[in-house]
Design a protein around this motif. Sequence first.
Motif, PDB file in Angstrom:
ATOM      1  N   PHE A 266       0.736  -1.020   0.015  1.00  0.00           N
ATOM      2  CA  PHE A 266       0.015   0.061   0.104  1.00  0.00           C
ATOM      3  C   PHE A 266       1.080   1.227  -0.135  1.00  0.00           C
ATOM      4  N   SER A 267       0.506   2.386  -0.609  1.00  0.00           N
ATOM      5  CA  SER A 267       1.095   3.312  -0.523  1.00  0.00           C
ATOM      6  C   SER A 267       0.608   4.296   0.616  1.00  0.00           C
ATOM      7  N   GLY A 268       1.452   5.172   1.129  1.00  0.00           N
ATOM      8  CA  GLY A 268       1.095   6.045   2.328  1.00  0.00           C
ATOM      9  C   GLY A 268       0.657   5.002   3.729  1.00  0.00           C
ATOM     10  N   LYS A 269      -0.468   5.445   4.529  1.00  0.00           N
ATOM     11  CA  LYS A 269      -0.552   4.882   5.721  1.00  0.00           C
ATOM     12  C   LYS A 269      -1.920   4.136   5.488  1.00  0.00           C
ATOM     13  N   ARG A 270      -2.172   3.783   4.429  1.00  0.00           N
ATOM     14  CA  ARG A 270      -3.318   2.637   4.398  1.00  0.00           C
ATOM     15  C   ARG A 270      -2.851   1.275   4.707  1.00  0.00           C
ATOM     16  N   LYS A 271      -3.735   0.550   5.562  1.00  0.00           N
ATOM     17  CA  LYS A 271      -3.521  -0.566   5.967  1.00  0.00           C
ATOM     18  C   LYS A 271      -4.403  -1.699   5.579  1.00  0.00           C
ATOM     19  N   ARG A 272      -5.514  -1.513   4.648  1.00  0.00           N
ATOM     20  CA  ARG A 272      -6.681  -2.422   4.542  1.00  0.00           C
ATOM     21  C   ARG A 272      -7.258  -1.825   3.209  1.00  0.00           C
ATOM     22  N   GLN A 273      -7.863  -2.647   2.613  1.00  0.00           N
ATOM     23  CA  GLN A 273      -8.863  -2.285   1.299  1.00  0.00           C
ATOM     24  C   GLN A 273      -9.505  -3.345   1.029  1.00  0.00           C
ATOM     25  N   GLN A 274     -10.823  -2.654   0.616  1.00  0.00           N
ATOM     26  CA  GLN A 274     -11.890  -3.669  -0.028  1.00  0.00           C
ATOM     27  C   GLN A 274     -11.695  -3.544  -1.297  1.00  0.00           C
ATOM     28  N   ILE A 275     -11.814  -4.589  -2.123  1.00  0.00           N
ATOM     29  CA  ILE A 275     -11.971  -4.525  -3.587  1.00  0.00           C
ATOM     30  C   ILE A 275     -13.031  -5.411  -4.148  1.00  0.00           C
ATOM     31  N   ASN A 276     -13.869  -4.917  -5.062  1.00  0.00           N
ATOM     32  CA  ASN A 276     -14.940  -5.846  -5.705  1.00  0.00           C
ATOM     33  C   ASN A 276     -14.333  -6.388  -6.649  1.00  0.00           C
ATOM     34  N   PHE A 277     -15.094  -7.866  -6.926  1.00  0.00           N
ATOM     35  CA  PHE A 277     -14.410  -8.738  -7.880  1.00  0.00           C
ATOM     36  C   PHE A 277     -15.422  -9.078  -8.742  1.00  0.00           C
ATOM     37  N   LYS A 278     -15.192  -9.646  -9.901  1.00  0.00           N
ATOM     38  CA  LYS A 278     -16.264 -10.244 -11.004  1.00  0.00           C
ATOM     39  C   LYS A 278     -15.966 -11.708 -10.723  1.00  0.00           C
ATOM     40  N   ALA A 279     -17.193 -12.536 -10.600  1.00  0.00           N
ATOM     41  CA  ALA A 279     -17.387 -13.841 -10.691  1.00  0.00           C
ATOM     42  C   ALA A 279     -17.401 -14.425 -12.062  1.00  0.00           C
ATOM     43  N   ALA A 280     -16.596 -15.110 -12.385  1.00  0.00           N
ATOM     44  CA  ALA A 280     -16.672 -15.987 -13.961  1.00  0.00           C
ATOM     45  C   ALA A 280     -16.547 -17.152 -13.912  1.00  0.00           C
ATOM     46  N   ARG A 281     -17.404 -17.964 -14.130  1.00  0.00           N
ATOM     47  CA  ARG A 281     -17.526 -19.454 -13.945  1.00  0.00           C
ATOM     48  C   ARG A 281     -17.240 -19.703 -12.486  1.00  0.00           C
ATOM     49  N   GLY A 282     -17.298 -19.043 -11.507  1.00  0.00           N
ATOM     50  CA  GLY A 282     -17.225 -19.071 -10.063  1.00  0.00           C
ATOM     51  C   GLY A 282     -15.679 -18.686  -9.624  1.00  0.00           C
ATOM     52  N   LEU A 283     -14.826 -18.215 -10.548  1.00  0.00           N
ATOM     53  CA  LEU A 283     -13.690 -17.843 -10.335  1.00  0.00           C
ATOM     54  C   LEU A 283     -13.603 -16.222 -10.016  1.00  0.00           C
ATOM     55  N   VAL A 284     -12.496 -15.709  -9.245  1.00  0.00           N
ATOM     56  CA  VAL A 284     -12.547 -14.517  -8.711  1.00  0.00           C
ATOM     57  C   VAL A 284     -11.488 -13.841  -9.770  1.00  0.00           C
ATOM     58  N   VAL A 285     -11.974 -12.773 -10.438  1.00  0.00           N
ATOM     59  CA  VAL A 285     -11.534 -11.908 -11.472  1.00  0.00           C
ATOM     60  C   VAL A 285     -11.120 -10.548 -10.880  1.00  0.00           C
ATOM     61  N   VAL A 286     -10.008 -10.016 -10.814  1.00  0.00           N
ATOM     62  CA  VAL A 286      -9.848  -8.709 -10.267  1.00  0.00           C
ATOM     63  C   VAL A 286      -9.247  -7.754 -11.396  1.00  0.00           C
ATOM     64  N   PRO A 287      -9.606  -6.579 -11.257  1.00  0.00           N
ATOM     65  CA  PRO A 287      -8.900  -5.605 -12.216  1.00  0.00           C
ATOM     66  C   PRO A 287      -7.508  -5.176 -11.763  1.00  0.00           C
ATOM     67  N   MET A 288      -6.737  -5.127 -12.861  1.00  0.00           N
ATOM     68  CA  MET A 288      -5.226  -5.061 -12.516  1.00  0.00           C
ATOM     69  C   MET A 288      -4.604  -4.128 -13.613  1.00  0.00           C
ATOM     70  N   TYR A 289      -3.799  -3.043 -13.180  1.00  0.00           N
ATOM     71  CA  TYR A 289      -3.328  -2.207 -14.228  1.00  0.00           C
ATOM     72  C   TYR A 289      -1.955  -2.580 -14.224  1.00  0.00           C
ATOM     73  N   ILE A 290      -1.119  -2.531 -15.500  1.00  0.00           N
ATOM     74  CA  ILE A 290       0.014  -2.891 -15.717  1.00  0.00           C
ATOM     75  C   ILE A 290       0.784  -1.904 -16.414  1.00  0.00           C
ATOM     76  N   ASN A 291       1.897  -1.206 -15.862  1.00  0.00           N
ATOM     77  CA  ASN A 291       2.460  -0.035 -16.509  1.00  0.00           C
ATOM     78  C   ASN A 291       1.574   1.087 -16.779  1.00  0.00           C
ATOM     79  N   HIS A 292       0.949   1.156 -15.699  1.00  0.00           N
ATOM     80  CA  HIS A 292      -0.440   2.415 -15.708  1.00  0.00           C
ATOM     81  C   HIS A 292      -1.253   2.554 -17.065  1.00  0.00           C
ATOM     82  N   LYS A 293      -1.405   1.244 -17.166  1.00  0.00           N
ATOM     83  CA  LYS A 293      -2.382   1.009 -18.543  1.00  0.00           C
ATOM     84  C   LYS A 293      -3.474  -0.038 -18.011  1.00  0.00           C
TER      85      LYS A 293
END
Length: 412
Positions: free
Chosen positions: A31-58
């Motif tokens: 985490f950047s700064g003083k953050r200690k936790r975060q909640q992230i919504n995910f998509k369920a695709a065929r029961g799998l956990v799909v999270v959004p990720m940025y790569i090289n700011h894209k």
Amino acid sequence: MLSQVVKISILFLLGFCTLIEPVFSQDQFEFSGKRKRQQINFKAARGLVVVPMYINHKGPFNFILDTGVGITIITDPKLKDSLDLKYLRKMQLYGLGEDTSLSAYTTPFLDFKVGAAQAKSCAAAILDQDVLNLSGYAGMPIHGLLGYDFFKSFKVRINYQSRFLKIYKNNLSIFLRKGNRINLDIEENKPYVNVIADATEHKKIPLKMLIDTGSGNTLSLESYQKSPFPLPNKFVIANLGVGLGGNIRGFKGRLEKLKIGKFGLDSIIAAFPYYEDVAAKITSVERNGSIGNPFFKKFDVLFDYQNSCIYLKGNTTLKEPFEYDMSGLELVASGNKFDEFFVTRVEIGSPADEFGVKVGDQLLSINFNPAEKLSLDEICQIFSSKNDRSLYLEMARGQDIYRGILTLKRRI
């Protein structure tokens, strides 16, 4: 499940990470700064956990959260060009399945970002070909797999019913209230758990299982005492997925009971892969099989790699029975919006076979509901919903359309 086209995360268990990780050491997410936790919504695709990720700011790009991989994998080769990746090193990979190899690239200088968590100057592997077709399996764009480097960085809680992740800094004292703590062995960057199984003519068998959240199989039972795991009395021939080495062949049946921690679950759908396709090729950590995401969907789960444990707390689906596809169809999603569904396999003697479905046919509607209005998840649920349920299907074979009643049949 309707389709077993992909057994997602057994693909990189053979020597893959040992080839890459000594060359490029990855930083962990922070985490950047003083953050200690975060909640992230995910998509369920065929029961799998799909999270959004940025790569090289894209991005964002869709990554499956997968405890079965030890290095971040970019499975969509188009990202190699769109991200303008440099310092690529080409290599050949060998994996589970039939005897083939696959070209891939490695690169050491990627920046990743998931929510407020960032990892800089990281290594990743990029497949040269999209042999896994995870997007077609999931019914949505899938760009890769995110594994050990994320899980080692945080305590990771997955709430499957509410579809959110909660990630916590490792120095926080976090546990699941009323959850059952179960010890893990983290070996070669992957989590293993000891369980007790009841199988045909074998009672209370101790098994060492890989926890594989990227797997679409509830259980995969690969070996017992260095021999093929004994098949149940009732089983069907099945295509269990695709690994780096090609198709993974085998059977589907039921395991009488599995005890993990204080939880005992009965009549679990299990895959029994051919011994020569999987177990005979595993040369790293010796194991009996793996436990996949359809199993863990029955729990609220907290992974704590730092303390080598997992917490499980049963949710409202815990006592619901495990079901398997009752149609005999395997489908893949295609089209720009992944709203076109084509048959890739028909089980001989199944309701779909008796209905006259052929490989290459397109599903147009179910009970007068256009297939394009349904997700692949929803279609899977319909085809595994209830024994003797009658469905009115509309199918296309080229320019010809045929219709009729297909009656689901529980086959295992």
